[in-house]
Design an enzyme around this catalytic site. Structure first.
Site, short mmCIF file in Angstrom:
data_model
loop_
_atom_site.label_atom_id
_atom_site.label_comp_id
_atom_site.label_asym_id
_atom_site.label_seq_id
_atom_site.Cartn_x
_atom_site.Cartn_y
_atom_site.Cartn_z
N ASN A 101 0.79 -1.07 -0.05
CA ASN A 101 0.05 0.02 -0.10
C ASN A 101 0.78 1.18 0.03
O ASN A 101 0.46 2.30 -0.29
CB ASN A 101 -0.84 -0.01 1.06
N THR A 151 15.43 -15.95 -30.55
CA THR A 151 13.76 -16.09 -30.35
C THR A 151 13.30 -16.19 -31.99
O THR A 151 13.50 -15.54 -32.80
CB THR A 151 13.43 -14.64 -29.63
N LYS A 153 11.11 -15.68 -34.59
CA LYS A 153 10.33 -14.66 -35.33
C LYS A 153 9.53 -15.27 -36.55
O LYS A 153 10.10 -16.16 -37.32
CB LYS A 153 10.97 -13.32 -35.56
N LYS A 155 7.04 -13.60 -34.27
CA LYS A 155 6.61 -13.95 -32.75
C LYS A 155 5.25 -14.52 -32.53
O LYS A 155 4.92 -15.46 -31.90
CB LYS A 155 6.71 -12.77 -31.70
N ASP A 181 8.80 -16.81 -28.06
CA ASP A 181 8.71 -15.38 -27.52
C ASP A 181 7.61 -15.41 -26.30
O ASP A 181 6.87 -16.34 -26.13
CB ASP A 181 7.95 -14.80 -28.77
N GLU A 182 7.90 -14.56 -25.46
CA GLU A 182 7.05 -14.33 -24.36
C GLU A 182 5.61 -14.36 -24.86
O GLU A 182 4.77 -14.73 -23.65
CB GLU A 182 7.56 -13.29 -23.50
N HIS A 272 11.62 -15.00 -18.43
CA HIS A 272 11.36 -13.88 -19.28
C HIS A 272 10.71 -12.63 -18.38
O HIS A 272 10.22 -12.97 -17.44
CB HIS A 272 10.46 -13.80 -20.43
N ARG A 273 11.09 -11.68 -18.70
CA ARG A 273 10.70 -10.34 -17.67
C ARG A 273 9.51 -9.45 -18.26
O ARG A 273 9.40 -8.39 -17.84
CB ARG A 273 12.00 -9.46 -17.37
N HIS A 305 16.47 -12.60 -18.40
CA HIS A 305 16.80 -11.34 -19.31
C HIS A 305 16.94 -10.11 -18.57
O HIS A 305 16.52 -9.82 -17.36
CB HIS A 305 15.60 -11.02 -20.17
N SER A 357 19.25 -10.09 -24.86
CA SER A 357 18.39 -10.26 -25.77
C SER A 357 17.60 -8.74 -26.25
O SER A 357 17.12 -8.10 -25.30
CB SER A 357 17.41 -10.97 -25.35
#
Length: 406
Positions: A101, A151, A153, A155, A181-182, A272-273, A305, A357
């Site tokens: 909070n 990665t 592509k 994606k 890919d994420e 992955h972030r 990452h 990346s």
């Protein structure tokens, strides 16, 4: 009484450095005390049940305040929290208290958590990464150089069969890993089970032809924990060496649960972030990425990452190397020039491989190997698949460039 400049911190305290911007007219001492109170035992008024416990034992304490150099009305507030405030082995509980909070407080125009000191007495309650850097190298039988990844592509939009074809071409060309890919979970154009099957076929074909262990980060992230585990279990049954999780969108509880499963079942875990910049990009409000990196190391992940310094995504060199060290090393000294407010001792917790990346290609290879060193994953998406001769030549170019640089 939450502002206590005479307090001497203990080795078991969790320490936090907040960058705070008080509202006009609010003294920094009052703002610092409010942060310490709201993130520990305080509430907006005095309550009679305060007398039923020992607030002095459990309260957070703002023990120091310093102005931010070059900024008006901004301060770094240092807060110490007693260890008993937090559930063991729970990043979820840690963040619920420290960044709950308090970030909506009226007395503050903005608040940012810049760093946390996690004492060994707390970090030892976490499993940490499922395997760590050395175990991963032993599993893959690859030493003395960074790992290479890609990665796939575009994606979104490929069929499972065409996706598997791209995976095969990249791995056959010399990469160690390819990656979902994420965004890729289980969409109408490619359901997760179909993708896993075609990728496994590509994986084993590339392994048999190259004689090298190969991997593909199969994204197990899902809408429920039950579905996430179903995908991770299927990946293990196929013989895949590694799975992937989007740890912020998936949540810390799900991530820690998956990390335990991966350790028990011999799977590596790529993290992955996605969503991190929503939290960490503003310099005055939110949470710095180094805090998210420390949280991930405790929650569990073998790859993470970390930015590139030289690619398309934001990241200063010294600051980026600061949280790369926080991911990999056992002991990291306080270094304000790199944004590290506290000395961090991880004791024996395994390290995490940083993943570079985002907008990188072969011409970045000399800089990447110099910046990140051997214990890293260099991940090229468009930098592999954008090669004018095709996917496999793109992978060959990456491997040749890496060998030339190490």
């Amino acid at each position: 009484n939450y502002y206590t400049p005479d307090y001497e911190t203990k080795g078991t305290d969790i320490l936090a450095a907040f960058r705070m911007t008080p509202q006009p007219g609010v003294p920094p001492e009052e703002a610092g005390a409010a942060v310490a109170a709201e993130s520990s035992t305080g509430t907006w008024t005095t309550v009679w049940t305060d007398g039923l416990t020992s607030l002095d034992r459990y309260k957070g304490r703002c023990y120091d305040i310093e102005p931010v150099a070059g900024e008006e009305h901004q301060f770094i507030a240092y807060v110490a929290y007693p260890l008993d405030l937090f559930e063991e082995g729970s990043v979820t509980n840690l963040f619920t208290s420290i960044v709950g909070n308090v970030f909506g407080f009226k007395a503050l125009r903005a608040l940012r958590l810049g760093d946390l000191r996690i004492p060994p007495s707390y970090s030892k309650t976490f499993m940490g990464p499922p395997h760590g850097i050395q175990v991963e190298r032993d599993k893959l039988n690859k030493y003395g150089r960074p790992f290479l990844g890609c990665t796939i592509k575009p994606k979104l939009g490929l069929s499972a069969k065409n996706y598997g074809r791209a995976v095969y071409e990249c791995l056959r060309g010399g990469l160690d890993f390819t990656k979902d890919d994420e965004n890729v979970n289980s969409q109408p154009f490619m359901r997760w089970r179909d993708r896993f099957l075609f990728v496994a076929e590509a994986l084993f074909k590339a392994q048999s032809e190259t004689g090298e262990v190969k991997g593909h980060y199969l994204n197990a992230t899902a809408g429920t924990c039950e579905e996430m585990f179903k995908r991770a279990i299927f990946a293990r049954e196929l013989g895949a060496p590694i799975v992937m999780h989007d740890y912020l969108t998936g949540g810390f509880t799900a991530n820690t649960s998956l990390a335990y499963y991966c350790r028990d079942n011999g799977l590596l875990l790529h993290i992955h972030r996605a969503m991190h910049a929503v939290i960490d990009r503003q310099k005055n409000h939110g949470m710095h990425f180094r805090v998210l990196a420390k949280a991930l190391r405790m929650s569990g992940g073998d790859h993470f990452h970390s930015g590139t310094v030289v690619g398309k995504l934001e990241g200063e060199r010294d600051i980026t190397l600061g949280f790369v060290d926080l991911l990999r090393d056992d002991y990291i000294d306080k270094d304000r020039s790199r944004g590290i407010y506290f000395t961090q001792d991880w004791v024996s917790m395994p390290g995490v491989l940083p993943v570079a990346s985002g907008g990188i290609h072969v011409w970045h290879m000399p800089a990447l190997t110099e910046i990140f060193g051997d214990d890293s994953v260099l991940q090229f998406g468009g930098g592999t698949l954008g090669h004018p001769w095709g996917n496999a030549p793109g992978a060959v170019a990456n491997r040749v460039a890496l060998v030339a640089c190490v």
